[in-house]
Motif scaffolding. Structure first.
Motif, PDB file in Angstrom:
ATOM      1  N   THR A  16      24.725  39.454  46.951  1.00  0.00           N
ATOM      2  CA  THR A  16      25.203  38.714  45.788  1.00  0.00           C
ATOM      3  C   THR A  16      24.954  39.558  44.542  1.00  0.00           C
ATOM      4  OG1 THR A  16      23.073  37.588  45.556  1.00  0.00           O
ATOM      5  CG2 THR A  16      24.789  36.460  46.826  1.00  0.00           C
ATOM      6  N   VAL A  17      25.782  39.368  43.526  1.00  0.00           N
ATOM      7  CA  VAL A  17      25.668  40.071  42.262  1.00  0.00           C
ATOM      8  C   VAL A  17      25.386  39.062  41.163  1.00  0.00           C
ATOM      9  CG1 VAL A  17      26.943  41.389  40.514  1.00  0.00           C
ATOM     10  CG2 VAL A  17      27.125  42.013  42.924  1.00  0.00           C
ATOM     11  N   ALA A  18      24.403  39.372  40.322  1.00  0.00           N
ATOM     12  CA  ALA A  18      24.030  38.478  39.226  1.00  0.00           C
ATOM     13  C   ALA A  18      23.435  39.302  38.090  1.00  0.00           C
ATOM     14  CB  ALA A  18      23.017  37.433  39.702  1.00  0.00           C
ATOM     15  N   PRO A  19      23.463  38.787  36.870  1.00  0.00           N
ATOM     16  CA  PRO A  19      22.834  39.508  35.759  1.00  0.00           C
ATOM     17  C   PRO A  19      21.335  39.659  35.975  1.00  0.00           C
ATOM     18  CG  PRO A  19      24.277  37.748  34.961  1.00  0.00           C
ATOM     19  CD  PRO A  19      24.126  37.546  36.428  1.00  0.00           C
ATOM     20  N   VAL A  20      20.802  40.767  35.498  1.00  0.00           N
ATOM     21  CA  VAL A  20      19.356  40.979  35.483  1.00  0.00           C
ATOM     22  C   VAL A  20      18.951  41.326  34.054  1.00  0.00           C
ATOM     23  CG1 VAL A  20      19.159  41.687  37.889  1.00  0.00           C
ATOM     24  CG2 VAL A  20      19.616  43.412  36.143  1.00  0.00           C
ATOM     25  N   ASP A 102      32.731  44.417  46.730  1.00  0.00           N
ATOM     26  CA  ASP A 102      33.478  43.155  46.745  1.00  0.00           C
ATOM     27  C   ASP A 102      32.802  42.078  45.896  1.00  0.00           C
ATOM     28  OD1 ASP A 102      35.313  44.388  48.335  1.00  0.00           O
ATOM     29  OD2 ASP A 102      34.752  43.361  50.199  1.00  0.00           O
ATOM     30  N   PRO A 103      31.487  41.868  46.028  1.00  0.00           N
ATOM     31  CA  PRO A 103      30.863  40.861  45.149  1.00  0.00           C
ATOM     32  C   PRO A 103      30.868  41.278  43.682  1.00  0.00           C
ATOM     33  CG  PRO A 103      29.193  41.942  46.517  1.00  0.00           C
ATOM     34  CD  PRO A 103      30.529  42.351  47.050  1.00  0.00           C
ATOM     35  N   LEU A 104      30.856  42.581  43.401  1.00  0.00           N
ATOM     36  CA  LEU A 104      30.966  43.042  42.017  1.00  0.00           C
ATOM     37  C   LEU A 104      32.332  42.674  41.452  1.00  0.00           C
ATOM     38  CD1 LEU A 104      29.948  44.757  39.581  1.00  0.00           C
ATOM     39  CD2 LEU A 104      31.020  46.730  40.706  1.00  0.00           C
ATOM     40  N   ALA A 105      33.395  42.909  42.236  1.00  0.00           N
ATOM     41  CA  ALA A 105      34.743  42.585  41.779  1.00  0.00           C
ATOM     42  C   ALA A 105      34.894  41.078  41.539  1.00  0.00           C
ATOM     43  CB  ALA A 105      35.769  43.071  42.804  1.00  0.00           C
ATOM     44  N   ALA A 106      34.350  40.270  42.444  1.00  0.00           N
ATOM     45  CA  ALA A 106      34.451  38.820  42.274  1.00  0.00           C
ATOM     46  C   ALA A 106      33.722  38.361  41.018  1.00  0.00           C
ATOM     47  CB  ALA A 106      33.890  38.123  43.512  1.00  0.00           C
ATOM     48  N   LYS A 109      35.763  39.698  37.816  1.00  0.00           N
ATOM     49  CA  LYS A 109      37.046  39.019  37.620  1.00  0.00           C
ATOM     50  C   LYS A 109      36.842  37.612  37.084  1.00  0.00           C
ATOM     51  CE  LYS A 109      41.425  37.835  39.804  1.00  0.00           C
ATOM     52  NZ  LYS A 109      42.245  37.880  41.053  1.00  0.00           N
ATOM     53  N   ALA A 110      35.828  36.923  37.592  1.00  0.00           N
ATOM     54  CA  ALA A 110      35.548  35.560  37.130  1.00  0.00           C
ATOM     55  C   ALA A 110      35.141  35.520  35.667  1.00  0.00           C
ATOM     56  CB  ALA A 110      34.451  34.931  37.994  1.00  0.00           C
ATOM     57  N   ARG A 111      34.741  36.667  35.132  1.00  0.00           N
ATOM     58  CA  ARG A 111      34.302  36.730  33.728  1.00  0.00           C
ATOM     59  C   ARG A 111      35.282  37.492  32.840  1.00  0.00           C
ATOM     60  NH1 ARG A 111      30.881  35.652  37.238  1.00  0.00           N
ATOM     61  NH2 ARG A 111      29.034  34.356  36.811  1.00  0.00           N
ATOM     62  N   GLY A 112      36.527  37.610  33.304  1.00  0.00           N
ATOM     63  CA  GLY A 112      37.582  38.097  32.437  1.00  0.00           C
ATOM     64  C   GLY A 112      37.941  39.555  32.551  1.00  0.00           C
ATOM     65  N   ALA A 113      37.368  40.293  33.494  1.00  0.00           N
ATOM     66  CA  ALA A 113      37.738  41.702  33.641  1.00  0.00           C
ATOM     67  C   ALA A 113      39.123  41.803  34.269  1.00  0.00           C
ATOM     68  CB  ALA A 113      36.720  42.437  34.496  1.00  0.00           C
ATOM     69  N   PHE A 114      39.977  42.685  33.716  1.00  0.00           N
ATOM     70  CA  PHE A 114      41.283  42.926  34.324  1.00  0.00           C
ATOM     71  C   PHE A 114      41.235  44.109  35.279  1.00  0.00           C
ATOM     72  CE2 PHE A 114      41.386  45.742  30.666  1.00  0.00           C
ATOM     73  CZ  PHE A 114      42.001  46.889  31.156  1.00  0.00           C
ATOM     74  N   TRP A 363      37.311  56.013  39.529  1.00  0.00           N
ATOM     75  CA  TRP A 363      38.265  55.199  40.289  1.00  0.00           C
ATOM     76  C   TRP A 363      38.431  53.848  39.599  1.00  0.00           C
ATOM     77  CZ3 TRP A 363      40.342  56.610  45.249  1.00  0.00           C
ATOM     78  CH2 TRP A 363      39.891  57.853  45.720  1.00  0.00           C
ATOM     79  N   ASP A 364      39.659  53.330  39.623  1.00  0.00           N
ATOM     80  CA  ASP A 364      39.967  52.012  39.055  1.00  0.00           C
ATOM     81  C   ASP A 364      40.324  51.031  40.159  1.00  0.00           C
ATOM     82  OD1 ASP A 364      39.692  53.126  36.572  1.00  0.00           O
ATOM     83  OD2 ASP A 364      41.746  52.695  35.892  1.00  0.00           O
ATOM     84  N   LEU A 365      39.866  49.786  39.990  1.00  0.00           N
ATOM     85  CA  LEU A 365      40.323  48.681  40.838  1.00  0.00           C
ATOM     86  C   LEU A 365      40.996  47.652  39.942  1.00  0.00           C
ATOM     87  CD1 LEU A 365      40.427  47.342  43.647  1.00  0.00           C
ATOM     88  CD2 LEU A 365      38.341  46.087  42.999  1.00  0.00           C
ATOM     89  N   PRO A 366      42.331  47.528  39.982  1.00  0.00           N
ATOM     90  CA  PRO A 366      42.998  46.486  39.192  1.00  0.00           C
ATOM     91  C   PRO A 366      42.648  45.097  39.734  1.00  0.00           C
ATOM     92  CG  PRO A 366      44.548  48.215  39.869  1.00  0.00           C
ATOM     93  CD  PRO A 366      43.293  48.404  40.673  1.00  0.00           C
ATOM     94  N   LEU A 367      42.176  44.241  38.859  1.00  0.00           N
ATOM     95  CA  LEU A 367      41.865  42.860  39.236  1.00  0.00           C
ATOM     96  C   LEU A 367      42.957  41.898  38.785  1.00  0.00           C
ATOM     97  CD1 LEU A 367      38.084  42.839  38.213  1.00  0.00           C
ATOM     98  CD2 LEU A 367      39.046  43.202  40.494  1.00  0.00           C
ATOM     99  N   ARG A 368      43.645  42.264  37.707  1.00  0.00           N
ATOM    100  CA  ARG A 368      44.814  41.537  37.197  1.00  0.00           C
ATOM    101  C   ARG A 368      45.921  42.579  37.010  1.00  0.00           C
ATOM    102  NH1 ARG A 368      40.360  38.733  35.276  1.00  0.00           N
ATOM    103  NH2 ARG A 368      40.575  36.451  35.385  1.00  0.00           N
ATOM    104  N   PRO A 369      46.755  42.783  38.032  1.00  0.00           N
ATOM    105  CA  PRO A 369      47.688  43.910  38.041  1.00  0.00           C
ATOM    106  C   PRO A 369      48.616  43.973  36.831  1.00  0.00           C
ATOM    107  CG  PRO A 369      47.518  42.966  40.234  1.00  0.00           C
ATOM    108  CD  PRO A 369      46.757  42.054  39.317  1.00  0.00           C
ATOM    109  N   LEU A 370      49.120  42.850  36.335  1.00  0.00           N
ATOM    110  CA  LEU A 370      50.031  42.890  35.193  1.00  0.00           C
ATOM    111  C   LEU A 370      49.324  43.402  33.941  1.00  0.00           C
ATOM    112  CD1 LEU A 370      52.093  39.591  35.644  1.00  0.00           C
ATOM    113  CD2 LEU A 370      52.846  41.952  36.043  1.00  0.00           C
ATOM    114  N   VAL A 371      48.123  42.922  33.707  1.00  0.00           N
ATOM    115  CA  VAL A 371      47.354  43.375  32.548  1.00  0.00           C
ATOM    116  C   VAL A 371      46.979  44.842  32.724  1.00  0.00           C
ATOM    117  CG1 VAL A 371      45.310  42.976  31.121  1.00  0.00           C
ATOM    118  CG2 VAL A 371      46.477  41.036  32.201  1.00  0.00           C
ATOM    119  N   TYR A 372      46.615  45.221  33.938  1.00  0.00           N
ATOM    120  CA  TYR A 372      46.249  46.617  34.193  1.00  0.00           C
ATOM    121  C   TYR A 372      47.426  47.548  33.929  1.00  0.00           C
ATOM    122  CZ  TYR A 372      44.673  50.837  36.534  1.00  0.00           C
ATOM    123  OH  TYR A 372      44.329  52.148  36.802  1.00  0.00           O
TER     124      TYR A 372
END
Length: 384
Positions: A16-20, A102-106, A109-114, A363-372
């Motif tokens: 799991t990924v969380a702020p520290v 994968d948990p980093l991307a989730a 993305k939930a916090r607005g990253a494109f 390397w880039d991972l598009p999370l919102r392809p249109l915005v990317y």
């Protein structure tokens, strides 16, 4: 920066990924042999044009990875951000990287990253100084990647392959320099070596210049924050001579204040003077066993006293005394073409001995392809 074996994960683990907190992140960094300075909490406070956060990867309640993420909004779409992880994150890159990314991307993305942009601290190739020197002398070899010899690191090839298979897009340009981190660097290994060992591995010109500086009476001292204005004046002179855009004095003042507050030994300013006149200055950054030559400046006058070589030698000696594993001269371009103006950079650095290193790059991972796609178009137009 070489790969470091992390603590083992539990079987069939779901991370799991969380702020520290900054304190938790810094404790994790201090427990490692080396982490890039761009992955320390303080670096987020240096990059004032970005919003930063420290994230942790958890195996149950155990912190097993950490990373600094820098967020920048999209022009005209401020609710979306590019999430940038320079020279990180500090995770296990040797196995199933999907379990980490994968948990980093989730989370992002939930916090607005494109999109996510990261730069794994994993190397793919190394070439020693002799190989690089021979390549520069051979008119048939124009790039590091065309050298017939060199060590291939299977870890880097595996990371590149797995990133591509997971939909990540490579961003490193052909010349090795882009908007972010260089894919090619030059470093001097220090493990098990004395000052004499390092000096003997340098080429004749470097040894001669170090001796010339000492004979001329060049004195190198470690300065304080109050000396940054003098450094910056010399740095602006260097920028005008070499044709690059200098950073503002305020940037270096922030850099010194934040890195020093996090660790008093993290950053140092070296000043070379000849007859009381400042002729060269450099900045060294160190985290654990890794030391980086970060910035340098030299006067147009008195080039013959070799103040820059004196500063470099002082930093290498101090890195050795601190027990560092490597002295990192940072970015180079991969060109070996004698007609290319960038070849002078690699010639200067190869004189220290050491080795050229290629990393897997950004390397880039598009999370919102249109915005990317809109962001990518905007960046392409800016570069024209």
């Amino acid at each position: 920066m070489s790969y470091r074996e992390p603590a083992p994960l539990s079987p069939s683990v779901t991370l799991t990924v969380a702020p520290v907190s900054d304190a938790e992140h810094l404790a994790f960094v201090r427990a490692r042999r080396s982490v890039n300075f761009a992955q320390t909490p303080a670096w987020g406070r240096v990059k004032t044009e970005w919003r930063s956060e420290s994230l942790g990867w958890f195996d149950g309640g155990r912190l097993v990875g950490a990373g600094l993420v820098l967020h920048r909004p999209v022009p005209g779409l401020s609710r979306f951000t590019l999430a940038y992880v320079p020279w990180g994150p500090d995770i296990d890159w040797s196995g199933d990287i999907g379990a980490w990314l994968d948990p980093l991307a989730a989370y992002l993305k939930a916090r607005g990253a494109f999109a996510i942009r990261l730069c794994p601290p994993v190397r793919t190739h190394t070439w020693d100084a002799v190989q690089v020197k021979d390549g520069v002398a051979d008119p048939g070899v124009r790039r590091l990647t065309r050298l017939p010899d060199g060590h291939v690191d299977p870890a880097g090839a595996g990371v590149s392959r797995r990133l591509r298979a997971a939909g990540w897009l490579p961003q490193s340009p052909e010349d090795g320099f882009g908007a972010g981190q260089p894919q090619f660097t030059y470093e001097v290994p220090l493990v098990g070596r004395s000052e004499d060992d390092v000096l003997k591995a340098m080429n004749q010109q470097w040894r001669r210049n170090i001796k010339k500086a000492a004979k001329a009476g060049v004195e190198v001292t470690v300065g304080a924050a109050s000396d940054l204005a003098a450094f910056h004046e010399l740095y602006v002179e260097t920028a005008a001579r070499d044709g690059f855009t200098p950073r503002q004095l305020a940037y270096f003042e922030t850099m010194f204040a934040e890195l020093s507050a996090e660790d008093p030994g993290r950053i140092a300013l070296y000043l070379a003077r000849h007859e009381s006149e400042l002729v060269a200055a450099t900045i060294l950054v160190r985290v654990g066993g890794h030391a980086w030559y970060s910035y340098g400046a030299s006067s147009t006058a008195k080039r013959e006293v070799r103040g820059s070589n004196a500063c470099q030698w002082a930093m290498i000696r101090d890195a050795l005394a601190a027990g560092c594993d490597v002295y990192d001269l940072r970015g180079i371009t991969p060109t070996l073409d004698a007609a290319d103006p960038h070849v002078g950079l690699i010639r200067f650095k190869v004189g220290t001995g050491g080795r050229a290193v290629r990393y897997v790059g950004e390397w880039d991972l598009p999370l919102r392809p249109l915005v990317y796609r809109a962001f990518d178009l905007y960046m392409r137009r800016r570069r024209r």
